[in-house]
Write a protein that holds these residues in place. Structure first.
Motif, mmCIF file in Angstrom:
data_model
loop_
_atom_site.group_PDB
_atom_site.id
_atom_site.type_symbol
_atom_site.label_atom_id
_atom_site.label_comp_id
_atom_site.label_asym_id
_atom_site.label_seq_id
_atom_site.Cartn_x
_atom_site.Cartn_y
_atom_site.Cartn_z
ATOM 1 N N LEU A 156 123.759 61.855 37.216
ATOM 2 C CA LEU A 156 124.544 61.520 36.018
ATOM 3 C C LEU A 156 123.742 59.942 36.427
ATOM 4 O O LEU A 156 123.548 59.443 36.743
ATOM 5 C CB LEU A 156 125.948 61.025 36.423
ATOM 6 C CG LEU A 156 127.081 62.097 37.169
ATOM 7 C CD1 LEU A 156 128.295 62.123 37.030
ATOM 8 C CD2 LEU A 156 127.124 62.907 35.070
ATOM 9 N N THR A 157 123.576 60.250 34.295
ATOM 10 C CA THR A 157 122.743 58.277 34.253
ATOM 11 C C THR A 157 123.558 57.306 34.928
ATOM 12 O O THR A 157 125.364 57.458 34.720
ATOM 13 C CB THR A 157 122.834 58.184 32.821
ATOM 14 O OG1 THR A 157 121.908 59.702 32.414
ATOM 15 C CG2 THR A 157 122.198 57.038 32.690
ATOM 16 N N GLY A 158 123.026 56.254 35.355
ATOM 17 C CA GLY A 158 123.719 55.511 35.946
ATOM 18 C C GLY A 158 124.401 55.667 37.368
ATOM 19 O O GLY A 158 125.167 54.288 38.077
ATOM 20 N N ALA A 159 124.767 56.889 37.428
ATOM 21 C CA ALA A 159 125.796 57.046 38.792
ATOM 22 C C ALA A 159 124.941 57.892 40.089
ATOM 23 O O ALA A 159 125.170 58.761 40.813
ATOM 24 C CB ALA A 159 127.404 57.483 38.496
ATOM 25 N N THR A 160 124.227 57.621 40.219
ATOM 26 C CA THR A 160 123.060 58.412 41.284
ATOM 27 C C THR A 160 123.652 58.262 42.750
ATOM 28 O O THR A 160 124.058 59.397 43.653
ATOM 29 C CB THR A 160 121.984 57.783 41.725
ATOM 30 O OG1 THR A 160 121.201 57.310 40.893
ATOM 31 C CG2 THR A 160 120.947 58.289 42.668
ATOM 32 N N VAL A 161 124.580 57.554 43.012
ATOM 33 C CA VAL A 161 125.686 56.993 43.779
ATOM 34 C C VAL A 161 126.798 58.033 44.224
ATOM 35 O O VAL A 161 127.005 59.240 45.234
ATOM 36 C CB VAL A 161 126.367 56.024 45.316
ATOM 37 C CG1 VAL A 161 126.908 56.143 45.785
ATOM 38 C CG2 VAL A 161 124.931 54.983 45.121
ATOM 39 N N THR A 162 127.220 58.666 42.829
ATOM 40 C CA THR A 162 128.373 59.313 43.023
ATOM 41 C C THR A 162 127.781 60.989 42.960
ATOM 42 O O THR A 162 127.821 60.815 43.341
ATOM 43 C CB THR A 162 129.432 58.935 41.682
ATOM 44 O OG1 THR A 162 129.729 58.235 41.817
ATOM 45 C CG2 THR A 162 129.852 59.688 41.407
ATOM 46 N N SER A 163 126.182 60.943 41.824
ATOM 47 C CA SER A 163 125.904 62.501 42.175
ATOM 48 C C SER A 163 125.473 63.159 43.223
ATOM 49 O O SER A 163 125.634 63.460 43.909
ATOM 50 C CB SER A 163 124.831 62.053 41.363
ATOM 51 O OG SER A 163 125.250 62.502 40.398
ATOM 52 N N ARG A 164 125.095 61.643 44.328
ATOM 53 C CA ARG A 164 124.667 61.689 45.791
ATOM 54 C C ARG A 164 125.665 61.997 46.423
ATOM 55 O O ARG A 164 125.476 63.483 47.517
ATOM 56 C CB ARG A 164 123.989 61.080 46.311
ATOM 57 C CG ARG A 164 121.926 60.813 46.093
ATOM 58 C CD ARG A 164 121.590 60.161 46.408
ATOM 59 N NE ARG A 164 120.562 60.002 45.929
ATOM 60 C CZ ARG A 164 119.383 58.304 46.355
ATOM 61 N NH1 ARG A 164 120.280 57.492 45.513
ATOM 62 N NH2 ARG A 164 118.158 58.882 45.627
ATOM 63 N N ALA A 165 126.683 61.761 46.356
ATOM 64 C CA ALA A 165 128.329 62.246 47.134
ATOM 65 C C ALA A 165 128.871 63.563 47.140
ATOM 66 O O ALA A 165 129.052 64.331 47.645
ATOM 67 C CB ALA A 165 129.260 61.173 46.795
ATOM 68 N N ILE A 166 128.550 63.845 45.857
ATOM 69 C CA ILE A 166 128.736 65.576 45.293
ATOM 70 C C ILE A 166 128.188 65.904 45.882
ATOM 71 O O ILE A 166 128.569 67.180 46.681
ATOM 72 C CB ILE A 166 129.325 65.054 43.858
ATOM 73 C CG1 ILE A 166 130.520 64.222 43.360
ATOM 74 C CG2 ILE A 166 129.378 66.791 42.878
ATOM 75 C CD1 ILE A 166 130.628 63.753 42.180
ATOM 76 N N THR A 167 126.787 66.257 45.334
ATOM 77 C CA THR A 167 126.000 67.068 45.885
ATOM 78 C C THR A 167 126.405 67.356 47.593
ATOM 79 O O THR A 167 126.567 69.027 48.152
ATOM 80 C CB THR A 167 124.587 66.178 46.128
ATOM 81 O OG1 THR A 167 123.870 66.073 44.343
ATOM 82 C CG2 THR A 167 123.640 67.836 46.821
#
Length: 185
Positions: A156-167
């Motif tokens: 997600l744009t501006g939300a790499t940490v969140t995207s990694r967490a969900i992954t």
């Protein structure tokens, strides 16, 4: 103007603190039930949302192996599993459901609760942006990663940490499913 004695000031503060504590306790008692009901409804919707068409939810699996520490609950389905996982995002735990087919492919990802930043990481949970982001996982198997880490999941744009967490949560579900399937697939 009269000065208050030290003992009188302490007593006044104690009374104010005690009254506030009682009020907070009463408010907590009043709101605990409705909050628990809302969470149960969101969890049920998430459970149903990750099941492939025609697949039915079975019983909770009490004995499963999770080496990641992210899997909180596991359920059998008529063709695979559903896992409740809780990876750490940017602003705390992201509680989500992940459906995994008997072929060890992701059938769905739904977010139950999170504390991610509004307009950034929170986008993973709602709206068309969230649906598109979570939809990337459907049909995938193996170990997944965001594109910045050499994978195929667009963050997600501006939300790499969140995207990694969900992954990471999806990876934990896939690994747990593989263990339950005997690691044969």
């Amino acid at each position: 103007m009269k000065k208050q004695s030290g003992l009188s000031a302490v007593l006044t503060l104690f009374i104010i603190t005690a009254v506030m504590a009682l009020l907070l306790g009463a408010i907590n008692d009043i709101t605990a039930g409705p909050i628990a009901e809302a969470t149960a409804r969101k969890t049920e919707r998430a459970l149903q949302g990750v099941l492939a068409e025609g697949v039915t939810l079975g019983d909770e699996i009490a004995d499963f192996t999770d080496e990641t520490g992210l899997v909180q609950m596991a359920y059998a389905t008529s063709d695979g599993y559903v896992f409740q996982v809780a990876p750490s995002g940017y602003a705390g735990e992201i509680v989500m459901m992940v459906g995994i087919s008997g072929q060890l492919e992701v059938t769905g990802v739904e977010i139950i609760s999170h504390g991610e930043t509004s307009g950034l990481g929170a986008n993973a949970a709602t709206g068309s942006t969230g649906e598109a982001f979570r939809g990337q996982f459907v049909g995938l198997s193996g170990t997944l990663a965001v594109t910045k880490d050499g994978g195929t999941i667009d963050a997600l744009t501006g939300a790499t940490v969140t995207s990694r967490a969900i992954t990471n949560g999806v990876n934990a579900a896939l690994a747990c499913a593989a263990t339950l399937e005997g690691g044969a697939k």
